[in-house]
Design a protein around this motif. Structure first.
Motif, PDB file in Angstrom:
ATOM      1  N   VAL A 212      16.719  -8.049 -48.287  1.00  0.00           N
ATOM      2  CA  VAL A 212      17.072  -6.804 -47.605  1.00  0.00           C
ATOM      3  C   VAL A 212      18.408  -7.048 -46.933  1.00  0.00           C
ATOM      4  CG1 VAL A 212      14.748  -5.886 -47.254  1.00  0.00           C
ATOM      5  CG2 VAL A 212      15.727  -7.451 -45.550  1.00  0.00           C
ATOM      6  N   GLY A 213      19.126  -5.965 -46.683  1.00  0.00           N
ATOM      7  CA  GLY A 213      20.427  -6.068 -46.046  1.00  0.00           C
ATOM      8  C   GLY A 213      20.608  -5.004 -44.998  1.00  0.00           C
ATOM      9  N   THR A 214      21.486  -5.262 -44.048  1.00  0.00           N
ATOM     10  CA  THR A 214      21.696  -4.292 -42.959  1.00  0.00           C
ATOM     11  C   THR A 214      22.792  -3.296 -43.307  1.00  0.00           C
ATOM     12  OG1 THR A 214      23.245  -5.771 -41.849  1.00  0.00           O
ATOM     13  CG2 THR A 214      20.936  -5.911 -41.197  1.00  0.00           C
ATOM     14  N   ASP A 215      22.920  -3.004 -44.575  1.00  0.00           N
ATOM     15  CA  ASP A 215      23.783  -1.918 -45.023  1.00  0.00           C
ATOM     16  C   ASP A 215      22.975  -1.159 -46.059  1.00  0.00           C
ATOM     17  OD1 ASP A 215      25.767  -0.506 -46.777  1.00  0.00           O
ATOM     18  OD2 ASP A 215      27.170  -1.367 -45.326  1.00  0.00           O
ATOM     19  N   SER A 216      22.944   0.154 -45.947  1.00  0.00           N
ATOM     20  CA  SER A 216      22.095   0.923 -46.848  1.00  0.00           C
ATOM     21  C   SER A 216      22.481   0.727 -48.306  1.00  0.00           C
ATOM     22  CB  SER A 216      22.114   2.405 -46.479  1.00  0.00           C
ATOM     23  OG  SER A 216      23.426   2.843 -46.249  1.00  0.00           O
ATOM     24  N   HIS A 217      23.741   0.334 -48.567  1.00  0.00           N
ATOM     25  CA  HIS A 217      24.170   0.148 -49.959  1.00  0.00           C
ATOM     26  C   HIS A 217      23.878  -1.243 -50.499  1.00  0.00           C
ATOM     27  CE1 HIS A 217      26.379   3.733 -48.565  1.00  0.00           C
ATOM     28  NE2 HIS A 217      25.949   4.168 -49.729  1.00  0.00           N
ATOM     29  N   THR A 218      23.014  -1.959 -49.799  1.00  0.00           N
ATOM     30  CA  THR A 218      22.480  -3.220 -50.325  1.00  0.00           C
ATOM     31  C   THR A 218      21.914  -3.010 -51.725  1.00  0.00           C
ATOM     32  OG1 THR A 218      21.966  -3.993 -48.090  1.00  0.00           O
ATOM     33  CG2 THR A 218      20.778  -5.049 -49.889  1.00  0.00           C
ATOM     34  N   THR A 219      21.496  -1.786 -52.025  1.00  0.00           N
ATOM     35  CA  THR A 219      20.916  -1.467 -53.336  1.00  0.00           C
ATOM     36  C   THR A 219      21.864  -1.731 -54.498  1.00  0.00           C
ATOM     37  OG1 THR A 219      21.638   0.813 -53.007  1.00  0.00           O
ATOM     38  CG2 THR A 219      19.355   0.284 -52.424  1.00  0.00           C
ATOM     39  N   MET A 220      23.147  -1.955 -54.245  1.00  0.00           N
ATOM     40  CA  MET A 220      24.063  -2.277 -55.340  1.00  0.00           C
ATOM     41  C   MET A 220      23.560  -3.487 -56.127  1.00  0.00           C
ATOM     42  SD  MET A 220      28.177  -2.585 -55.086  1.00  0.00           S
ATOM     43  CE  MET A 220      29.227  -2.476 -56.532  1.00  0.00           C
ATOM     44  N   ILE A 221      22.849  -4.379 -55.443  1.00  0.00           N
ATOM     45  CA  ILE A 221      22.346  -5.589 -56.082  1.00  0.00           C
ATOM     46  C   ILE A 221      21.253  -5.264 -57.109  1.00  0.00           C
ATOM     47  CG2 ILE A 221      20.453  -6.204 -54.505  1.00  0.00           C
ATOM     48  CD1 ILE A 221      23.221  -8.581 -55.745  1.00  0.00           C
ATOM     49  N   ASN A 222      20.661  -4.073 -57.021  1.00  0.00           N
ATOM     50  CA  ASN A 222      19.667  -3.647 -58.025  1.00  0.00           C
ATOM     51  C   ASN A 222      20.273  -3.591 -59.423  1.00  0.00           C
ATOM     52  OD1 ASN A 222      18.358  -1.015 -55.826  1.00  0.00           O
ATOM     53  ND2 ASN A 222      18.036  -3.217 -55.733  1.00  0.00           N
ATOM     54  N   GLY A 223      21.596  -3.448 -59.500  1.00  0.00           N
ATOM     55  CA  GLY A 223      22.253  -3.344 -60.790  1.00  0.00           C
ATOM     56  C   GLY A 223      22.145  -4.609 -61.625  1.00  0.00           C
ATOM     57  N   ILE A 224      21.908  -5.743 -60.970  1.00  0.00           N
ATOM     58  CA  ILE A 224      21.793  -7.011 -61.694  1.00  0.00           C
ATOM     59  C   ILE A 224      20.337  -7.472 -61.795  1.00  0.00           C
ATOM     60  CG2 ILE A 224      22.079  -8.601 -59.726  1.00  0.00           C
ATOM     61  CD1 ILE A 224      23.997 -10.227 -61.511  1.00  0.00           C
ATOM     62  N   GLY A 225      19.412  -6.585 -61.417  1.00  0.00           N
ATOM     63  CA  GLY A 225      17.995  -6.894 -61.568  1.00  0.00           C
ATOM     64  C   GLY A 225      17.351  -7.545 -60.366  1.00  0.00           C
ATOM     65  N   GLY A 230      18.402  -1.532 -48.253  1.00  0.00           N
ATOM     66  CA  GLY A 230      18.921  -1.559 -46.898  1.00  0.00           C
ATOM     67  C   GLY A 230      17.841  -1.317 -45.868  1.00  0.00           C
ATOM     68  N   VAL A 231      17.947  -2.049 -44.782  1.00  0.00           N
ATOM     69  CA  VAL A 231      17.073  -1.836 -43.624  1.00  0.00           C
ATOM     70  C   VAL A 231      17.958  -1.818 -42.384  1.00  0.00           C
ATOM     71  CG1 VAL A 231      15.052  -2.936 -44.669  1.00  0.00           C
ATOM     72  CG2 VAL A 231      16.648  -4.322 -43.321  1.00  0.00           C
ATOM     73  N   GLY A 232      17.421  -1.357 -41.283  1.00  0.00           N
ATOM     74  CA  GLY A 232      18.147  -1.452 -40.031  1.00  0.00           C
ATOM     75  C   GLY A 232      18.188  -2.897 -39.564  1.00  0.00           C
ATOM     76  N   GLY A 233      19.153  -3.180 -38.695  1.00  0.00           N
ATOM     77  CA  GLY A 233      19.241  -4.528 -38.146  1.00  0.00           C
ATOM     78  C   GLY A 233      17.966  -4.937 -37.438  1.00  0.00           C
ATOM     79  N   ILE A 234      17.258  -3.946 -36.899  1.00  0.00           N
ATOM     80  CA  ILE A 234      16.020  -4.221 -36.179  1.00  0.00           C
ATOM     81  C   ILE A 234      14.976  -4.815 -37.128  1.00  0.00           C
ATOM     82  CG2 ILE A 234      14.226  -3.149 -34.755  1.00  0.00           C
ATOM     83  CD1 ILE A 234      16.418  -0.836 -34.368  1.00  0.00           C
ATOM     84  N   GLU A 235      14.808  -4.197 -38.308  1.00  0.00           N
ATOM     85  CA  GLU A 235      13.876  -4.731 -39.300  1.00  0.00           C
ATOM     86  C   GLU A 235      14.351  -6.067 -39.848  1.00  0.00           C
ATOM     87  OE1 GLU A 235      12.129  -1.518 -42.127  1.00  0.00           O
ATOM     88  OE2 GLU A 235      14.059  -0.799 -41.437  1.00  0.00           O
TER      89      GLU A 235
END
Length: 917
Positions: A212-225, A230-235
């Motif tokens: 998980v990452g503290t930027d909502s666009h962490t999902t870019m990594i889904n492109g490589i499988g 993204g989660v909030g810094g709190i999570e």
């Protein structure tokens, strides 16, 4: 993770090239245990299932969790939460600095209890990439990059000293310095492992790379499988400290892609169409998995572009399984053949290698999209999902000009459509001039009007490392220069690539000089205009915008165009591909149909059209083959630690506990653990709450917690002026997230937020009740705090959409808000509110602020107690100013049992801290 834990007898050896690579937990063992046809599960579900299988019996995962997910029901997923243990965590600096502040505060709290501060230590690898702090102060000059970097270090030295303290204080915490690249591209090109190897009890355990990452666009990594979101810094803090990332069992929407993109259509166009389609499908909180022959044919860069914008279409993920294209990418970005062989062997052994064809996998629902149907597009002027066919932009913009603001328009009278404003003085600084020095006293800028493009930015993680669109931008620039076209001096152009490798291949292909000639000089490697770090406009231009009351425009290759995000003075913001950014910069206006109208006059006096400049697919591919080399990636990432002398020159403060500086305006000890005790409180009714805000639909985290610049007259500005900080040194809200005093003053302070309780006044204002006096949100909250009056906020659809901004929840809590009621919530913000001890609730279908007749003079109470259940109905008691009373039934959006516990403890951080000690 212990090597001996294996209730399903799942451990098997993996052989690679005839040698034992390690031990993995085979999903096939679950089929052998009679738990169903695992191969029919979505691949994303299988990867989460592997985490449960491997961690079963520890970290809050039990056999029932494994069995429930193994028997996942596509149409009616279990309502139980999934305790997901991730392999690693990534942070960007805007959210990473406050997260580190919280960790430092937790160490203080532990030390105050006479415990070992070392109890607070991330249990999984944590990488922080400094990419959000660079601003476009200088653009259009050969020295823009160096100048912006120098200014960045001057502004942020205090924050960077703090990060370097964190790097030495925490064993598993590492920092990628500034000017390396955007977090998501660094994640793809360098941090991503795809398969993890971990030594446990003397043997190597193999498992999927998840995060998980503290930027909502962490999902870019889904492109490589890779499964991640993204989660909030709190999570993220809780995840670091051993808590599972708990989420409800999701539906999985399959998107079957067929055909191929037509000539002249980019991955950006495809992504904007997918964003429009999936937002309409209402995929919030769901996984999206792409499959079919069209998905298999897409390049990894194109997949990553689509995956990046999952937050814009609302999904938790936009996932593409690992296949040969993934391996090609690993090879192209300089990974070793040994790494690549391991990835292939592991995913083949788990039956998860390759993009499924339609029908191979069972999904909750399958949507079909023919890639041949995609056309060139832009999106705007305020939301990424508002896609516009490019030829229709002119008519759409003119329609929005006239439409009232209440209906999403700009409220310009037809007789004022053609109004122009003269830029009355030469620019105060030679910000955009290429070594030209200061302008002469008589030099004037062109006049501007509605739709004038004043910012043209090739920026953000979505597109700026996709070679096909970046090289297309370079090729279009080359043809434009050769045709004799220029960009007006009123347009602030900038180029902020996602990776240093982009500069290498633009130079290798000889295209960068043409971008430079049009003003698209390198300004930095990081998230610039898309996060609101567009820097200043010339004061004379700002004055012209104000005097002409103009709806000026920006064009950017980003993923976010929410109100006041790009620049406070620019009202219309359009997302588009990098080559279109260049084209609209040349045109100088969005009030144009580029299919029919020329971009400008060429050197021979002839009209030049976009079709004359647009590069062919063959030209783009030829330049990709010419420009990209694996050794570029190996060289750039092997020298990360030497790449930034300014970073290395910052001294390191040592010690396990941070030495807080009470005079700092950047880093302060937050109040989250004041009065901390080892026992949680009780869940009690919320009574006599006053409303702080009555808000409409699509209120974003940008509205709630702006990231960009602010002015001296704002509460945050007044605070800094009182501290002796000059306005030129304010920096941005995002850079000051380590100081709660500033961030609380900035909450609900976006200049475009519309609170019905402010008598039509835009910005962070409300009415103090019962007096009815209009004042700033912050000042009202200070008075309510003195009166010990709890607060409530009301909103509409998609409340909290946007970036995974923990301060949108932290600021809400610190202002004294105890509950937020909306028609619907965006996933991350709902979770963050609970993480800060704020209760999220939803109106029943068809109800809202208007149906309940709310005007802000009421008081509200919620009858809740220790018997709280996830998702229960809650009665809202409404008392009007005249003493009359009514009720409404709300749905509690505390969705899981663990979230009830977080709320009981006053938030996720007190919960984790109590568990640790």
């Amino acid at each position: 993770m212990t090597a001996s834990n294996d209730p399903f007898n799942a451990r098997k050896e993996l052989m690679v090239a005839g040698k034992k690579a390690g031990v993995y937990y085979a999903l096939s063992s679950l089929e052998e245990a009679g738990l169903g046809d695992i191969k029919k599960l979505p691949v994303s579900i299988r990867i989460v299932l592997e985490s449960l299988l491997r961690n079963c019996g520890q970290a809050g995962v039990d056999e029932a969790d494994v069995k429930r997910l193994a028997t996942w029901n596509a149409t009616q997923p279990s309502e139980n939460e999934i305790p997901f243990i991730v392999s690693r965590i990534v942070l960007q600096d805007f959210t990473g600095v406050p997260l580190l502040v919280d960790l430092a505060a937790m160490r203080d709290a532990v030390a105050d209890l006479n415990k070992d501060p070392g109890l607070i230590e991330p249990l999984v690898p944590v990488d922080l990439v400094v990419d959000h702090s660079v601003q476009v102060d200088r653009a259009g000059t050969v020295n823009a990059f160096k100048d912006n970097l120098k200014i960045e270090f001057e502004r942020n030295r205090e924050r960077y000293e703090f990060l370097k303290w964190g790097q030495q204080a925490f064993e598993t915490f590492s920092v990628v310095p500034p000017a390396i690249g955007i977090i998501h591209q660094v994640n793809l090109e360098y941090l991503a492992r795809v398969v993890f190897q971990k030594q446990v009890d003397g043997e190597t355990i193999l498992y999927p790379d998840t995060l998980v990452g503290t930027d909502s666009h962490t999902t870019m990594i889904n492109g490589i499988g890779i499964v991640g979101w993204g989660v909030g810094g709190i999570e993220a803090e809780a995840g670091m400290l051993g808590q599972p990332i708990a989420f409800q069992t999701p539906e999985v929407i399959g998107v079957n892609l067929t055909g191929k993109l037509k000539e002249g259509v980019t991955a950006t166009d495809l992504t904007l169409r997918i964003t429009e389609m999936l937002r309409a499908e209402k995929v919030v909180g769901k996984f999206v998995e792409f499959h079919g022959e069209g998905a298999a044919a897409l390049t990894l860069a194109d997949r990553a572009t689509i995956a990046n914008m999952a937050p814009e279409y609302g999904a938790t993920m936009g996932f593409f399984p690992v296949d040969e294209k993934s391996l090609d990418y690993l090879r192209a970005t300089g990974r070793t053949e040994e790494q690549i062989e391991l990835v292939k062997a592991y995913y083949e052994a788990q039956g998860m290698f390759g993009i499924p064809k339609k029908g191979d996998v069972t999904y909750t629902k399958v949507l079909d999209l023919d890639l041949e149907s995609i056309v060139p597009s832009v999106a705007g002027p305020r939301r990424p999902q508002d896609r516009i066919d490019m030829p229709k932009l002119k008519n759409t913009f003119q329609s929005l000009l006239e439409k009232p603001a209440a209906e999403g328009g700009f409220g310009v009278k037809p007789e004022d459509f053609d109004r122009r404003a003269t830029v009355k003085a030469a620019r105060a600084e030679a910000r955009w001039q290429d070594d030209g020095g200061a302008p002469t006293a008589t030099e004037m800028l062109p006049d501007i009007g509605h739709g004038s493009v004043l910012i043209a930015a090739i920026t953000s993680c979505t597109n700026t490392s996709n070679p096909s669109v970046m090289l297309a931008a370079g090729l279009l620039a080359k043809k434009a220069v050769e045709a004799g076209l220029t960009v007006d001096s009123t347009v602030k152009c900038s180029l902020a690539p996602g990776s240093r490798v982009v500069t290498d291949y633009l130079n290798e292909t000889g295209l960068q000089p043409y971008l430079d000639q049009l003003g698209f000089n390198l300004v930095g490697y990081g998230c610039t205009t898309c996060i609101g770090n567009s820097g200043p406009l010339d004061p004379a231009i700002e004055e012209a915008i104000t005097e002409g009351d103009l709806v000026a425009a920006s064009v950017l290759s980003g993923n976010r165009n929410f109100e006041a995000r790009v620049h406070g003075s620019i009202k219309a913001n359009f997302l588009m591909s990098p080559p279109l950014v260049v084209a609209f910069a040349l045109a100088g206006t969005v009030n144009i149909n580029l299919d029919e109208e020329p971009l400008g006059k060429g050197k021979d006096g002839q009209d030049v059209y976009l079709k004359d400049l647009w590069p062919s697919h063959e030209e783009i591919q030829e330049n990709i083959l010419k420009g990209l080399k694996p050794e570029m990636f190996r060289e750039k990432y092997s020298t990360i630690n030497e790449a930034n002398p300014e970073w290395n020159a910052i001294p390191i403060t040592e010690g396990d506990v941070y030495k807080w500086n009470g005079d700092s305006t950047y880093i302060q000890l937050p109040p989250f653990f004041e009065g901390f005790t080892t026992e949680p409180g009780k869940i009690a009714p919320l009574t006599n709450m006053r409303p702080l805000a009555l808000l409409g639909d699509s209120v974003t985290t940008d509205h709630i917690s702006p990231a960009g610049s602010f002015k001296p007259e704002t509460p945050a500005g007044r605070y800094l002026v009182e501290k002796g900080v000059e306005p030129k040194d304010f920096n941005s809200y995002g850079s000051r997230r380590g100081n709660d005093r500033i961030m609380t003053r900035g909450t609900f302070a976006n200049v475009r937020i519309k609170n019905r309780m402010a008598d039509g006044k835009e910005g962070g204002f409300t009415k103090l009740q019962p007096e009815g006096e209009v004042t700033t949100i912050f000042d009202a909250c200070q008075e309510y705090k003195k009166r010990k009056t709890p607060l409530i906020v009301f909103g509409g659809v998609d409340y909290g959409m946007g970036s995974s901004r923990d301060w949108a929840a932290k600021g809400t809590a610190l202002l004294g808000v105890r509950a937020v009621v909306a028609k619907s919530f965006e996933r991350i913000h709902r979770s963050n509110l609970i993480g800060m001890g704020v209760m999220p609730l939803c109106f029943k279908e068809g109800e809202g602020i208007d149906t309940l007749g709310l005007d802000g003079t009421e008081t509200f109470s919620l009858a809740i107690g220790e018997d709280m259940k996830p998702g229960q109905d809650v009665t809202l008691e409404i008392t009007k100013a005249d003493g009359s009373a009514s009720t409404a039934t709300l749905k509690l959006r505390i969705d899981t049992a663990i979230e009830v516990e977080y709320y009981r403890h006053g938030g996720i951080l007190p919960y984790v801290l109590r568990n640790l000690i």
